[in-house]
Design a protein around this motif. Structure first.
Motif, PDB file in Angstrom:
ATOM      1  N   GLN A   1      -3.216   4.926  -2.439  1.00 50.12           N
ATOM      2  CA  GLN A   1      -4.040   5.951  -1.788  1.00 50.12           C
ATOM      3  C   GLN A   1      -3.422   7.324  -2.000  1.00 50.12           C
ATOM      4  O   GLN A   1      -2.257   7.553  -1.690  1.00 50.12           O
TER       5      GLN A   1
ATOM      6  N   HIS B   1       1.080   5.587  -0.175  1.00 50.62           N
ATOM      7  CA  HIS B   1       0.403   6.882  -0.038  1.00 50.62           C
ATOM      8  C   HIS B   1       1.180   7.909  -0.828  1.00 50.62           C
ATOM      9  O   HIS B   1       2.417   7.993  -0.718  1.00 50.62           O
TER      10      HIS B   1
ATOM     11  N   ASP C   1      -8.755  16.506  -2.322  1.00 50.84           N
ATOM     12  CA  ASP C   1      -7.297  16.443  -2.235  1.00 50.84           C
ATOM     13  C   ASP C   1      -6.700  17.819  -2.543  1.00 50.84           C
ATOM     14  O   ASP C   1      -6.884  18.349  -3.640  1.00 50.84           O
TER      15      ASP C   1
ATOM     16  N   SER D   1      -9.017  11.142  -3.580  1.00 47.89           N
ATOM     17  CA  SER D   1      -9.778  11.953  -2.625  1.00 47.89           C
ATOM     18  C   SER D   1     -10.421  13.132  -3.334  1.00 47.89           C
ATOM     19  O   SER D   1      -9.758  13.862  -4.082  1.00 47.89           O
TER      20      SER D   1
ATOM     21  N   THR E   1       2.672   5.656  -4.025  1.00 42.59           N
ATOM     22  CA  THR E   1       1.947   4.995  -5.108  1.00 42.59           C
ATOM     23  C   THR E   1       2.820   4.885  -6.353  1.00 42.59           C
ATOM     24  O   THR E   1       2.812   3.866  -7.044  1.00 42.59           O
TER      25      THR E   1
ATOM     26  N   MET F   1       0.846  -1.196   0.000  1.00 38.29           N
ATOM     27  CA  MET F   1       0.000   0.000   0.000  1.00 38.29           C
ATOM     28  C   MET F   1       0.876   1.238   0.000  1.00 38.29           C
ATOM     29  O   MET F   1       1.762   1.390   0.849  1.00 38.29           O
TER      30      MET F   1
ATOM     31  N   ALA G   1      -6.565  11.175   3.315  1.00 35.59           N
ATOM     32  CA  ALA G   1      -7.791  10.394   3.506  1.00 35.59           C
ATOM     33  C   ALA G   1      -8.494  10.762   4.806  1.00 35.59           C
ATOM     34  O   ALA G   1      -9.095   9.921   5.466  1.00 35.59           O
TER      35      ALA G   1
ATOM     36  N   ASP H   1     -12.790  13.681   1.388  1.00 31.61           N
ATOM     37  CA  ASP H   1     -11.504  13.404   2.028  1.00 31.61           C
ATOM     38  C   ASP H   1     -10.391  14.235   1.406  1.00 31.61           C
ATOM     39  O   ASP H   1     -10.423  14.581   0.224  1.00 31.61           O
TER      40      ASP H   1
ATOM     41  N   VAL I   1      -2.410  -1.429  -3.211  1.00 33.90           N
ATOM     42  CA  VAL I   1      -3.369  -0.369  -2.881  1.00 33.90           C
ATOM     43  C   VAL I   1      -2.666   0.964  -3.079  1.00 33.90           C
ATOM     44  O   VAL I   1      -1.552   1.163  -2.577  1.00 33.90           O
TER      45      VAL I   1
ATOM     46  N   TRP J   1      -7.474   1.592  -6.045  1.00 32.60           N
ATOM     47  CA  TRP J   1      -7.050   2.987  -6.178  1.00 32.60           C
ATOM     48  C   TRP J   1      -7.997   3.867  -5.380  1.00 32.60           C
ATOM     49  O   TRP J   1      -9.211   3.838  -5.588  1.00 32.60           O
ATOM     50  N   LEU J   2      -7.429   4.667  -4.462  1.00 30.73           N
ATOM     51  CA  LEU J   2      -8.228   5.526  -3.597  1.00 30.73           C
ATOM     52  C   LEU J   2      -7.839   6.987  -3.823  1.00 30.73           C
ATOM     53  O   LEU J   2      -6.812   7.465  -3.334  1.00 30.73           O
TER      54      LEU J   2
END
Length: 267
Positions: free
Chosen positions: A136, A109, A226, A223, A113, A107, A262, A258, A134, A220-221
Motif C-alpha cells: 500500500q 506501507h 498520493d 493512491s 513495500t 502488508m 489511503a 486517496d 499487500v 498493490w494499492l
C-alpha cells in the motif's frame, strides 16, 4: 482513538525487537503482519483499526501483527532494506517456530513495500508460511526527493563517501529529518539505488529484475492523490509496466482520491 488490546512480545532478544499481536487467544495460526514506512512505528496508520476489525471477522480469523524494526521511527537513516528484510525473516521464523503460525501475509506501507520486496528477494525460501503480500502506497523516494533542488548537491557528497568506502559516515545534520548515513541517503536518492523500486523512469528490464522474486500472490494499492508522487508521473502507465513485470498472480488497484495513507481526500 487508536487503541488495541493484545500481546506485546519480543521476537529478537539480541536487538530487543518487539511485535504487537492484536488478539486474545493463547494460540493463532494466521498472522497478518504490517510493516510501516519511514518514521512509522506502532499504530502509525489510521486504517489499522478497520483492518483489524476486517481480519477479525474473517473465517479463519487472521491476527494483525504490527512489527518494530531497527529502522522504525527515526532509525531508518542508519539502517537499510537488507537489514529490515533480515529482521522480518527473524519475525517470520519466530511466528512459525515459536508461535505455531502456519499462514502469514505481509502488508507494507510506503517504504514497508520495499521492505517486503527485499524480503522476497533475499530471505524468502520455499516452502514458507508467507503466502501473500499487500503493498500500500508504493512510491519513489528518489522522484519525490529530487523535487528539492538542493538534493543533487548532497547526493554528490554521499556518492563520494560511498565510492571511498565511507558509506557508514553520517551526512550533515541539516540534510535530512533524521540522522542518516551516506549509504542510506545514496540508496534513497540515486538512480537504481537499493531503495529504488518504483521510479517511473526505470527500464522494463530493471523492473523485471526487481520483481522476479515475487512468487506469491500480491495486491498493490496505489493512491490517486498520493502527495509523494510528482505530478509528472503517469500513474496509469507506471502501474501497467509494474503489472507486466510481475511474474505471478497479482492485482493492482488505484484508490481514487486517496492520499499516501489511503485516506480519502474531499477537496
Amino acid at each position: 482513538e487508536m487503541e488495541f488490546s493484545g500481546t506485546l512480545f519480543t521476537y529478537c532478544e539480541a536487538k530487543r525487537l518487539t511485535a504487537f499481536r492484536t488478539g486474545t487467544g493463547s494460540t493463532f495460526t494466521h498472522a497478518f503482519v504490517f510493516i510501516g514506512g519511514l518514521t512509522d512505528g506502532y499504530n502509525a496508520l489510521g486504517y489499522l483499526r478497520p483492518l483489524h476489525e476486517a481480519l477479525d471477522g474473517m473465517c479463519p480469523k487472521w491476527e494483525l501483527v504490527q512489527v518494530q524494526l531497527s529502522s522504525s521511527y527515526l532509525g531508518y537513516g542508519t539502517s537499510s532494506l537488507l537489514k529490515d528484510a533480515q529482521e522480518m525473516n527473524t519475525l517470520v521464523n519466530y511466528l512459525a517456530n515459536v508461535k505455531g503460525v502456519t499462514h502469514i501475509a505481509l502488508m507494507g506501507h510506503s517504504t514497508g513495500t520495499q521492505d517486503i520486496l527485499r524480503f522476497m528477494q533475499d530471505q524468502y525460501r520455499h516452502p514458507s508460511p508467507v503466502e501473500r503480500i499487500v503493498l500500500q502506497g508504493p512510491v519513489s523516494d528518489r522522484e519525490y526527493m529530487m523535487l528539492d533542488s538542493g538534493v543533487k548537491r548532497w547526493l554528490e557528497h554521499a556518492q563520494t563517501l560511498v565510492d571511498t568506502n565511507q558509506g557508514d559516515q553520517l551526512m550533515p545534520c541539516t540534510v535530512f529529518d533524521a540522522p542518516i548515513t551516506a549509504y542510506r541517503y545514496h540508496s534513497l536518492v540515486s538512480v537504481c539505488g537499493d531503495d529504488d523500486y518504483f521510479s517511473s523512469d526505470l527500464s522494463d528490464e530493471f523492473l523485471h529484475e526487481r520483481y522476479k522474486h515475487v512468487v506469491v500472490p500480491s495486491l498493490w494499492l496505489f493512491s490517486e492523490s498520493d502527495e509523494y508522487v510528482p505530478k509528472h508521473v503517469d500513474l496509469a502507465l507506471l502501474t501497467s509496466r509494474i503489472s507486466a513485470a510481475l511474474p505471478t498472480k497479482h492485482h493492482i488497484e488505484v484508490l481514487v482520491k486517496d492520499n499516501h495513507q489511503a485516506q480519502a481526500q474531499t477537496t
